[in-house]
Structure formats: structure tokens, C-alpha cells
Enzyme design. Sequence first.
Site, PDB file in Angstrom:
ATOM      1  N   ARG A 151      28.670 -11.086  31.633  1.00 31.32           N
ATOM      2  CA  ARG A 151      28.793 -10.459  30.324  1.00 31.32           C
ATOM      3  C   ARG A 151      27.499 -10.715  29.546  1.00 31.32           C
ATOM      4  O   ARG A 151      27.007 -11.841  29.498  1.00 31.32           O
ATOM      5  CB  ARG A 151      29.947 -11.075  29.550  1.00 31.32           C
ATOM      6  CG  ARG A 151      30.077 -10.464  28.189  1.00 31.32           C
ATOM      7  CD  ARG A 151      30.974 -11.269  27.295  1.00 31.32           C
ATOM      8  NE  ARG A 151      31.055 -10.624  25.996  1.00 31.32           N
ATOM      9  CZ  ARG A 151      31.565 -11.188  24.921  1.00 31.32           C
ATOM     10  NH1 ARG A 151      32.052 -12.389  24.980  1.00 31.32           N
ATOM     11  NH2 ARG A 151      31.581 -10.552  23.782  1.00 31.32           N
ATOM     12  N   HIS A 209      31.101  -6.034  20.787  1.00 36.64           N
ATOM     13  CA  HIS A 209      32.504  -6.095  21.232  1.00 36.64           C
ATOM     14  C   HIS A 209      32.903  -4.822  21.978  1.00 36.64           C
ATOM     15  O   HIS A 209      34.093  -4.509  22.091  1.00 36.64           O
ATOM     16  CB  HIS A 209      33.483  -6.282  20.055  1.00 36.64           C
ATOM     17  CG  HIS A 209      33.401  -7.627  19.406  1.00 36.64           C
ATOM     18  ND1 HIS A 209      33.575  -7.801  18.050  1.00 36.64           N
ATOM     19  CD2 HIS A 209      33.179  -8.855  19.911  1.00 36.64           C
ATOM     20  CE1 HIS A 209      33.452  -9.080  17.752  1.00 36.64           C
ATOM     21  NE2 HIS A 209      33.208  -9.753  18.868  1.00 36.64           N
ATOM     22  N   ASN A 248      31.313 -15.455  31.479  1.00 31.56           N
ATOM     23  CA  ASN A 248      31.127 -15.186  30.054  1.00 31.56           C
ATOM     24  C   ASN A 248      30.475 -16.422  29.460  1.00 31.56           C
ATOM     25  O   ASN A 248      31.094 -17.476  29.320  1.00 31.56           O
ATOM     26  CB  ASN A 248      32.493 -14.924  29.411  1.00 31.56           C
ATOM     27  CG  ASN A 248      32.371 -14.510  27.960  1.00 31.56           C
ATOM     28  OD1 ASN A 248      31.293 -14.591  27.372  1.00 31.56           O
ATOM     29  ND2 ASN A 248      33.477 -14.084  27.368  1.00 31.56           N
ATOM     30  N   ARG A 250      30.594 -16.202   9.898  1.00 34.62           N
ATOM     31  CA  ARG A 250      29.592 -15.204   9.485  1.00 34.62           C
ATOM     32  C   ARG A 250      30.049 -14.506   8.213  1.00 34.62           C
ATOM     33  O   ARG A 250      31.223 -14.171   8.074  1.00 34.62           O
ATOM     34  CB  ARG A 250      29.395 -14.151  10.578  1.00 34.62           C
ATOM     35  CG  ARG A 250      28.726 -14.665  11.813  1.00 34.62           C
ATOM     36  CD  ARG A 250      28.413 -13.514  12.772  1.00 34.62           C
ATOM     37  NE  ARG A 250      28.311 -14.026  14.118  1.00 34.62           N
ATOM     38  CZ  ARG A 250      28.989 -13.545  15.152  1.00 34.62           C
ATOM     39  NH1 ARG A 250      29.789 -12.520  15.012  1.00 34.62           N
ATOM     40  NH2 ARG A 250      28.841 -14.081  16.340  1.00 34.62           N
ATOM     41  N   GLU A 252      38.579  -8.980  28.449  1.00 39.92           N
ATOM     42  CA  GLU A 252      37.195  -8.582  28.729  1.00 39.92           C
ATOM     43  C   GLU A 252      36.810  -8.898  30.165  1.00 39.92           C
ATOM     44  O   GLU A 252      36.007  -8.186  30.767  1.00 39.92           O
ATOM     45  CB  GLU A 252      36.256  -9.285  27.743  1.00 39.92           C
ATOM     46  CG  GLU A 252      36.376  -8.719  26.338  1.00 39.92           C
ATOM     47  CD  GLU A 252      35.661  -9.554  25.300  1.00 39.92           C
ATOM     48  OE1 GLU A 252      34.587  -9.141  24.885  1.00 39.92           O
ATOM     49  OE2 GLU A 252      36.199 -10.614  24.900  1.00 39.92           O
TER      50      GLU A 252
END
Lengths: 409, 373
Positions: A87, A176, A7, A238, A385
Site C-alpha cells: 500500500r 483513502h 500496509n 489533523r 483495504e
Amino acid sequence: MRIIVFNCGSSSLKYRLIEMPGERQLAGGEAERVGPKTAEPARIVHQVGDVKEIVQVEMPDHASAFTQVMRLLERDPSLVPDAIGHRMAHGGPNFTAHVVLDDAVMAELERIQVLAPIHNPPAVRLIAACRQLYPRLPETVVFDTVYHATIPEVARTYALPGALAAKHGFRKYGFHGTSHQYVAQEAAKLLDVPFADLNAVSCHLGSGGASLCAIVKGRSIDNTMGYSPLQGLVMSTRSGDLDPAAALSLLAREAGNEKSVEAMLNRQSGVLGLSGVSADIRDVLSRLSKQGEVSEALTVAAQVYLWRIRKYLGMYLTVVGRAHCVIFTDTIGERVPYARWAVTSGMEPFGLEMDCEKNDQGGSLPVDLSKPGSRVRILAIATNEEVAIARFSYSLLSATSARRERIAS
Amino acid sequence: VNTLVIIPGRRSLRYAGFKANEESCMGTIRGWSWQGPSAALEEVAAIARATGLADGDLRIALRSIYGGAEFPSPVWLDQDNEKRLLDLTRHSPIHLSTLVDVAREARRVLPRAPVIVAFETSFFIDLPVRERTYAVSPALAQKLELRRWGFHGIFHSAAVAEANRTWRRSGQELPARILSICLDPQPEIAAVLGQCPITVTSGATPLEGLPGETNSGEIDPSLALALAGEAGLGPEGANTLLTSESGLSGLAGRRVRLDEVLAATAGDLVRVREFLLYRILAAAGAAAAALGGVDSVVFSGRYSAVAPVVAREILPRLYDCGALLCPPTHWEMLTTPLERLLAEIAMVQQAPESYPWQPMPDTGGDFETEFYP
């Protein structure tokens, strides 16, 4: 089969070696401060079982980080990977399924890098390094956007002139996806509902990015993130949703400097921008809960953050219809009971009735936090994940291998 | 009291006259902006005189899309208020400077009639902080004077008053949780607790929120930047595209009206209709979550006639997920047009006794920097 899952962050490389199909973690860690030299030395935090070691080593790029990680693993023959799973944040319009890497895939990955200029390029560079250094290791690419390939046209379309949108690929992609799908599958197991029948709203509330996903019959039908990960919820740095006219007004004031505006909205806004002290909502909530500390900025940051989640939760419960559950996951969703409570309180008409005591106690995950009579279950489920990527990779590589065997026979 | 309502738009100027409550004239002057307001206002004044409107105690009512925090309620346009209005033109240069020009012309052609201005944003002045704040730094928000507003306050206010009357008649004591859906060319949904709006789909400008006939509604902010950069439009070009060439018309590939889209049952508009209905459903769900359930639904707007279509498609789904607490067949519709609502506002306000009014110099709106349509 031992699969190493990578990742890739802009200056980090997380990895996990997982034995499949048993999903046993054999090793894992993170290469930190990858890239140009910083005030502190680059290092790899490497863990095998309960034994953790920290190795200081220069890693000017992701290729060298990868090499160092492989060296650490190769010290023990039982930790040498058989395959690599990567990923990838953005799969663009053409990757509607996870893939085994080949030349055509590589070419397409390079072409679509522009869609996610922060996330995709380091991962693509890592893949290139893996191919060069370990050409015999099979590799897979698992995309965050793939789960959202099922988002219907009504939800993925922006109200722009059709030809222009088609020419530039202006549509909702959603992100996601790997996490949303993983926790939804775990929720289906927990509730004893076939995944293909599951209706849910998944709340991936990370300490960085965050998004909600509306799920009908196990498929994503909407996601709060859009063309980019900027849209939707308030995140650590963000802004989430913002009037497009305001974005353009800002651009005009910055003399057309898009990069500067993007940086403002992606890296200096959100919880950090509102609170002025921290990008982590946990810091904001914990400072607010301390007696004596009264800060308007912190209060506003907490309220705006939670309010946005609540509105999207209502939105998605409505479009889903009869939901089985609401799932909270990732750092904030799993570990901040107050956030879970704040966004579900007063939502009884939607069928959400939280057992507040259970919510406060937390405990081990997965856990059902709803009262016995709650029509919609409120679940907290730890996302994983890496395991999800290992599952996809194993499934893809097993299918490829079976196909080869069939051809050979 | 007689009232002359004037609503200047980008392409046409609408007017309506009311003798007490009776409508005496109503019409539209198209392409008025090419000639400037003088000719159009002379035409309107001639109609007012011909219909006897100007014979009695005449008031002129104007509607402003934006009034900001400066105007929490309607104002009679004296010299002081005109100056305050002109100070706001940076937010909406074309709209506000045109409005002041129209007010001056109205005073010139009908000098005895006081002019009242009602503001669409007044209803939303006290939106909760959590709702009106964008997640940017306070410094940036202050620099851009950035906060969320609603832009159909006059319709919502009247619709909500109607819904509250019905709610009270049914013997309820707690304030109603009202879902107010305004079906206008730029539709807007507000969640209102009693009389207080707590959420609204529009944003700092009417561009954000639900898609309209030509405006995109909400998009990823990155997309706005990509339109300006990658698509090569620049900030002004991107703004024009998003406000005037997008929305339902952009999707349909031709100029369409909102009611036409909602009424479509076959052909190319069905796809656009499904898109719009999904957006309305999603926004209604968010509003319901803000309210913690919906007691009452009320429709208003220029296209309130198509409210049954929206009600039929949306309300059963809100009911099904539990968010709608009344049966999906129980909804209300305010059919009163904006012109009459403005006249009612003008009628109930106490007119000023003396009305000294000297026009300010030319407004000189900066047409190149219209970011706030």
C-alpha cells in the site's frame, strides 16, 4: 495465489496473507514499535486462523520487520507468499493506475517521496528491502490516490497561477481511495446496482484520518483531502480545513519553521487539539454521554467534528446529484451509531431517512440503516483495504502472467 | 438627513452622496492611496459642497471589513471608538489604519458631519461555536485570535431582510432557511436561519472560502506552507500571492472580473467559469446541509446583475438533489449597491448630540505584517 499485503506505518508494519482469488485470509498481524528502541520492546502480533502469538524481537527498521514476518510465515510451507502487494499513500501525478514493481516504478517512487514525507518513505524503504531479500517474488504497488485520478479539473484545481501550480504539482490528489473504491463496490453489490452506474457519497471515518468521497458512475469526482491529507474533515490530530492566512500567520510567528507548523497542524490539532484529552472522537463522545461530565472543550470538539462532516456530506450529495447511497466506513463510520445519526439527522430534504433503531442496534456489516422509503440509502460497510489491495495485485499479476504466456506461445 | 458614503479600497476610493433617499453624486477616485487621504477627501468634500450635501444635516458613513467581537453594530466614531478601532489594527493593519486616516480627513474637511462606521463582520458575530471554531487547540486559537467570520455582512443582512419579508408575505410562520449568495469580487455564501447566520464560506480572513477575482479561496493549509517553503516565497510572499495574484485572475492568466467570468460563454474564461460554478455549487450544498434544506435563495453584491447565470446553473442541481425546497426559478435579487445600504444604515441611526473628537496620533500600520487583508 497467496498474496501478502503490507500496509506500512511510520513505526508499524501491518500484514495480511490472502489466498486469491478466493479472498481467504490465511494469516495476518502487525509488527509494532518498528524503529529505534522505545520504553517497551518491539513485537509482532502474529495470527494464523484463531491462533495468536506474540513474538518479541528487535526491529530497528522496516527491512528487519519484513524479514521477521517472513520468518514467521515460512515456518509453514502453506503460508509462503507467492507475491507481495504494497500500500502506498501517495502516487503523485504520474501513477494513475496501480502497478507491478520494476526499476522504473522504483525510481519514480523514490522521486515522489517528498509529496508524502510521513507516509511514503517507510513504504519505499520496505519495498527496497523486499526487492533485495526476495528478488524473485513479484510485487505490486497500490496507491491511495489512484481512485481519485478521475477527479475532474474543476474539483482538483486550486485557484493559483497556472504556471506555478503546474511547476510544483499543486493540485488536489485525494486519499483513502482504496477504501472508498472498495466500499463503493460493496455498496453496488448490496444495492444490486452495476458499479459503473453507482452514485454515492462514501464517508471513510477512521479513528485517525478521515475523508469523504463523491462518486458518480463508480468514479471519484471529489475528495475532502487535497494536496495532502491535511485538508478537509477534522481528524484525530489533523486540523482539516484552515484559513491559509492563518497557516501563514502561524508560520511567521514560528519564524518560518515549516516543520513546526506542520507538526502543530498534523499532530496536535483536530480532536486532540480541541478536546485536550484524546485524539479519539469515541472517547470524546463517550465522556460526553456520561452523566455529570460537562466539559466545554469536549462539547466543542464533538460539535466541530460532526458539523464539518455534515457540511461536506451536503456538499457532496449536491455535486453527485441523484445519489443511490451514503456509505459509512472505517472505525468511526462502522462502530459509532451516534456519529452516523448526528451527521444525517435533519437531512431528509437530501433524501436521507435513517432508521434510528436499526442504527443504534448496529449488528453485523454490511447493513442498510435507512427507513424503507428513504430515497438515498444509508449503509454501513466494513472497509477492507487489504482485500482491495490483494484484488488489485491479483488482477495485475494475472494480466502480466497472461501477457507473458501469450508472448511465449 | 444627507449622507456621504466613503469606501476606501486598496486601489480606489468610492464615494456617494444621498439627499434623504435621493442619490446626488457617486464616483471613484483612482490611485488615491499614492497621495494619501488628504487630497482625495478634499476632492470628495468639494463635491459634497457643490452638490449641496454639506448644506443640511450631513452624516458620513464608512464601511469597515473587520470589527471583530468588539463591534457588534455600527458606531459613531468618537475618540473612544477610534481607540477601540485602532486596537484592532493587528487583525487588518492596512485596512483599519487607512479607515481611521480617512475618517480623520473626513472630519477635517467636513468638521460638522459625524462619522459612522458599519462593520461587515457584525452580522456574523454570533455564528454558532461549531461553525466559527477551527480544529486547533484553544490555546493556539486564542494566540492567533482565530475564528471564522463572514466579510459581506452588510449585503447578507440586507438581502436576508428582503428574503424574510417575502417569506412572511407568503404566510409562513417558521423562520426561513435562506441561502444568501453575495456576488462580489470576493464572493461569499452564507446560510441564514431567519436572521441568524449559521454558516459562511469565509474564514478568519476573506482569503478562505470561495475563490475571488484575485484571492485563491480555500486551499489545503499544507499548500500555503509549501508556497512559503518549497516555492521559496516566504510567509509574506505566499500571502501576497494568495490574496493578490491568485483566484480567477490567477487561473485566467490575466486580470479578470467575477461578472466577466460568469458571463463568459466562449474562449479561455469558460474553464475558469466552470471552476467557479463548481465551487459555488459545492458551497451552496454545504450551506443547504447546515440549514437542513433551503426555503429561499437571495443574491446580492456588486455583481448581482449576473445572478441569473448562477441561478440557472446552480439552483436546478440543488433542487434535483432535494436540498432546494422551492422551485429553482424562485429566487430573489437585492440590486441595492453597497453605498446605498451604508447610507440607509447611517440614516436610521440616532446621531450623537455632541461630538467631541480629537484625532489620535498617527496610526502607523505595520505594512510588513499584513496577514489579514
